[in-house]
Design an enzyme around this catalytic site. Structure first.
Site, PDB file in Angstrom:
ATOM      1  N   PHE A   4       7.406  -3.127   2.811  1.00  0.00           N
ATOM      2  CA  PHE A   4       6.929  -2.274   1.729  1.00  0.00           C
ATOM      3  C   PHE A   4       7.108  -0.820   2.189  1.00  0.00           C
ATOM      4  O   PHE A   4       7.166  -0.554   3.394  1.00  0.00           O
ATOM      5  CB  PHE A   4       5.453  -2.585   1.444  1.00  0.00           C
ATOM      6  CG  PHE A   4       4.876  -1.758   0.341  1.00  0.00           C
ATOM      7  CD1 PHE A   4       5.362  -1.868  -0.947  1.00  0.00           C
ATOM      8  CD2 PHE A   4       3.854  -0.854   0.588  1.00  0.00           C
ATOM      9  CE1 PHE A   4       4.840  -1.095  -1.969  1.00  0.00           C
ATOM     10  CE2 PHE A   4       3.323  -0.076  -0.437  1.00  0.00           C
ATOM     11  CZ  PHE A   4       3.821  -0.201  -1.713  1.00  0.00           C
ATOM     12  N   ASP A   5       7.182   0.149   1.267  1.00  0.00           N
ATOM     13  CA  ASP A   5       7.550   1.511   1.689  1.00  0.00           C
ATOM     14  C   ASP A   5       6.557   2.165   2.671  1.00  0.00           C
ATOM     15  O   ASP A   5       6.985   2.810   3.624  1.00  0.00           O
ATOM     16  CB  ASP A   5       7.891   2.432   0.501  1.00  0.00           C
ATOM     17  CG  ASP A   5       6.816   2.468  -0.564  1.00  0.00           C
ATOM     18  OD1 ASP A   5       5.710   1.965  -0.297  1.00  0.00           O
ATOM     19  OD2 ASP A   5       7.072   3.011  -1.644  1.00  0.00           O
TER      20      ASP A   5
ATOM     21  N   TYR B 165     -25.218   0.641   9.119  1.00  0.00           N
ATOM     22  CA  TYR B 165     -24.076   1.190   9.855  1.00  0.00           C
ATOM     23  C   TYR B 165     -23.400   0.116  10.707  1.00  0.00           C
ATOM     24  O   TYR B 165     -22.183  -0.026  10.715  1.00  0.00           O
ATOM     25  CB  TYR B 165     -24.521   2.360  10.741  1.00  0.00           C
ATOM     26  CG  TYR B 165     -23.365   3.119  11.341  1.00  0.00           C
ATOM     27  CD1 TYR B 165     -22.873   4.282  10.708  1.00  0.00           C
ATOM     28  CD2 TYR B 165     -22.734   2.686  12.505  1.00  0.00           C
ATOM     29  CE1 TYR B 165     -21.795   4.967  11.236  1.00  0.00           C
ATOM     30  CE2 TYR B 165     -21.654   3.377  13.034  1.00  0.00           C
ATOM     31  CZ  TYR B 165     -21.190   4.516  12.401  1.00  0.00           C
ATOM     32  OH  TYR B 165     -20.118   5.204  12.925  1.00  0.00           O
TER      33      TYR B 165
ATOM     34  N   LYS C  84      -4.861  -5.223  -4.165  1.00  0.00           N
ATOM     35  CA  LYS C  84      -4.051  -6.177  -4.933  1.00  0.00           C
ATOM     36  C   LYS C  84      -4.861  -7.471  -5.114  1.00  0.00           C
ATOM     37  O   LYS C  84      -5.802  -7.489  -5.880  1.00  0.00           O
ATOM     38  CB  LYS C  84      -2.727  -6.456  -4.213  1.00  0.00           C
ATOM     39  CG  LYS C  84      -1.675  -5.358  -4.029  1.00  0.00           C
ATOM     40  CD  LYS C  84      -2.069  -3.969  -4.080  1.00  0.00           C
ATOM     41  CE  LYS C  84      -1.001  -2.947  -3.817  1.00  0.00           C
ATOM     42  NZ  LYS C  84      -0.560  -2.771  -2.462  1.00  0.00           N
TER      43      LYS C  84
END
Ligand code: PLP
Length: 464
Positions: A130-131, A78, A264
């Site tokens: 970017f959108d 964790y 990407k």
């Protein structure tokens, strides 16, 4: 591609295949039914009914054997997991930024950053947002303004760095609005909204110098930093002999922070990060991170994801890979041009954009020429692409009639390390067939459509 190392015509995929997945073969008859049932919307088609899927390059890439091995040894603790420190060290070395925050994908980094910056009423300037970046800026109450160079919208003309920002216009805007009203500058590399076009080192440097003069921080949206770096190597004076890793590192010198969608250029299927030098800002971001993503050393990801990202960020800088990557898009573009398919020049890093307005002069914008091309590609060849045109960006008047978007494009986005040259040859063949029969292809009309992000859910049918 102006690279003297490129001697052969054949694209040598710089990998051998160890694991395979069958493609979704269907008959034309079946696809006719599938399209009808999907209401002519690409997002409604089941992936297993797609032969070549060029919908997006986001999270669709193939991981390497080394990355899969990393998945097995990922530390799932964790707090303080070893995989986090591998992830952190890799990003620090690449970007030179001190504070590294993992997130589950790019838009989570955007949401956290703009919430922390709290810039209501202020401006965020960019070569092009970017959108999702734009949406997150606006949800925070800030205003996103783009400054692409004018060559970005001249589709046919060649320009080596169409992703550049118009520095003069940016400065004029800063002076007009007052530097205290500019929250941040975001440089998107490569420029996704305008065709995956690269930004030059010179432009990154000029923007950074400009913003430093007015004390405006610069963040790089670095989803495709490696593709951008390789374009610099191929096209910018003085970089042809520099290793692409050093080029990438220099790009980050012209920034105060970075955000990344690892789906990407980190060559993984999910993940992202936020990085910066400002410790106070990082502290605020980590508080938000704990609210919505998770603890500071995993941020909504599994330990194995962090491990795979760290490995992917190094693999992506392999120049044999980058050469194959950029050459594949260029090869597809050349093939389409041979059949007089109008494309956006030059081809981008992650794909090819077809100008449907020019390809289908007989289809009016309100009948969605780019979407009609997407449907034709699926019907004839089982190829899935995406529309960037009136369906995505069109506005509507009071009567509900569509007002055309400025462009009608079809994006053929290439997943990383997934398809080979024969898959690309097949796509070119399908296009050649369409080019011969294009007058038979008709536009579409709306059956049902929503106000928000209409392209995801729109229902359409062919016009009579
Ligand atoms: C994909 C992308 C994002 C958003 O990332 P997600 O991982 O899809 O949330 C942001 N900026 C750019 C340039 C992108 O390509």
């Amino acid at each position: 591609m102006k690279n003297e190392n490129w001697k052969w015509k054949t694209i040598i995929e710089p990998f051998k295949i160890k694991m395979v997945e069958p493609l979704g073969f269907t008959t034309r008859e079946e696809r006719e039914k599938i399209l009808e049932n999907a209401y002519y919307n690409m997002f409604n088609i089941k992936a297993e009914k797609v032969l070549i899927d060029l919908l997006t390059d986001s999270g669709t890439g193939a991981m390497s054997a080394n990355q899969w091995a990393g998945i097995m040894v990922g530390d799932e603790s964790y707090a303080g997991a070893r995989s986090f420190f591998h992830f952190e060290a890799t990003i620090k070395e690449l970007t030179g930024l001190d504070e590294v925050i993992p997130v589950h994908q790019g838009r989570a980094a955007e949401k956290i950053l703009f919430t922390a910056l709290n810039g209501k009423g202020k401006y965020v300037i960019s070569n092009s947002h970017f959108d999702t970046t734009k949406a997150n800026v606006e949800v925070s109450g800030a205003i996103a303004v783009d400054f692409p160079i004018k060559e970005a919208s001249e589709f046919e003309k060649y320009h080596p760095f169409k992703g550049n920002a118009d520095v003069e216009k940016m400065e004029k805007f800063i002076k007009e609005k007052g530097k205290e009203n500019i929250l941040l500058c975001v440089m998107t590399v490569t420029n996704n909204s305008w065709g995956g076009q690269p930004v030059s080192m010179e432009n990154l440097k000029s923007v950074y110098e400009l913003c430093s003069k007015y004390q405006i921080p610069v963040f790089i949206d670095c989803a495709r930093f490696a593709e951008n770096a390789y374009f610099i190597k191929l096209r910018e004076k003085g970089y042809d002999k520099m290793p692409v890793k050093e080029i990438a590192e220099e790009m980050f010198e012209y920034s105060d922070g970075a955000m990344m969608s690892s789906k990407k250029d980190a060559m993984v299927n999910i993940g992202g990060f936020l990085a910066m030098n400002d410790r106070k800002l990082a502290q605020k971001c980590r508080q938000l991170l704990i609210l919505t993503e998770g603890f500071a050393t995993y941020g909504g990801l599994a330990g194995r994801d962090l491990e795979a990202i760290a490995i992917g960020l190094k693999e992506v800088l392999d120049e044999n890979y980058l050469q194959y990557r950029l050459r594949s898009a260029e090869y597809l573009g050349e093939g389409l041009k041979k059949h007089n398919i109008p494309i956006l020049n030059p081809t981008g890093g992650h794909g090819v954009y077809v100008n449907a307005k020019k390809f289908f002069p007989h289809i009016k914008p309100q009948n969605f020429p780019a979407q009609a091309l997407c449907c034709a590609l699926y019907l004839e060849g089982g190829i899935r692409t995406v529309e960037i045109g009136t369906l995505m960006f069109g506005k509507r008047d009071e009567k509900g009639n569509f007002i055309a978007a400025p462009m009608e494009l079809v994006r053929l986005a290439m997943p990383r390390r997934v398809y080979t040259q024969s898959h690309i040859d097949y796509v070119i063949e399908v296009f050649a067939h369409l080019a011969k029969n294009k007058n038979k292809i008709k536009g579409l009309e709306v059956v049902e459509i929503s106000e928000v992000l209409p392209h995801f859910t729109a229902k359409l049918k062919p016009i009579k």
